[in-house]
Scaffold this motif. Sequence first.
Motif: not given
Length: 102
Positions: A90-101
């Motif tokens: 969950e932490g990796i996915v969340g950080k990834s989405i934040n970076l992409l957005e």
Amino acid sequence: EDKGYSVQLINLPSLRPLNKIALRDMLRNTGCILSVEEHSMHGGLASLLSDLILEFRINVKFKKLGVPKGEFAPASPREDIKRDYNLHTEGIVGKSINLLEE
């Protein structure tokens, strides 16, 4: 991919020997990089990637995730450490989405 993003996972089980040219080409073919390390980020993969990004003047968004410099993870089960430092799924996915957005 559910959100319309295309992602690639590159697993570097060890930092040496390093094929700088192959890694440079991978870095050039992406818009964002998230370095994830299950230990201290000091002197690890994030540092190496930062050096390559600067050396080859690659224009890319870059974030890192791991145990902060100067901090030591407490002796505890691996899953607890991953959760405490957002190194779980969950932490990796969340950080990834934040970076992409960004």
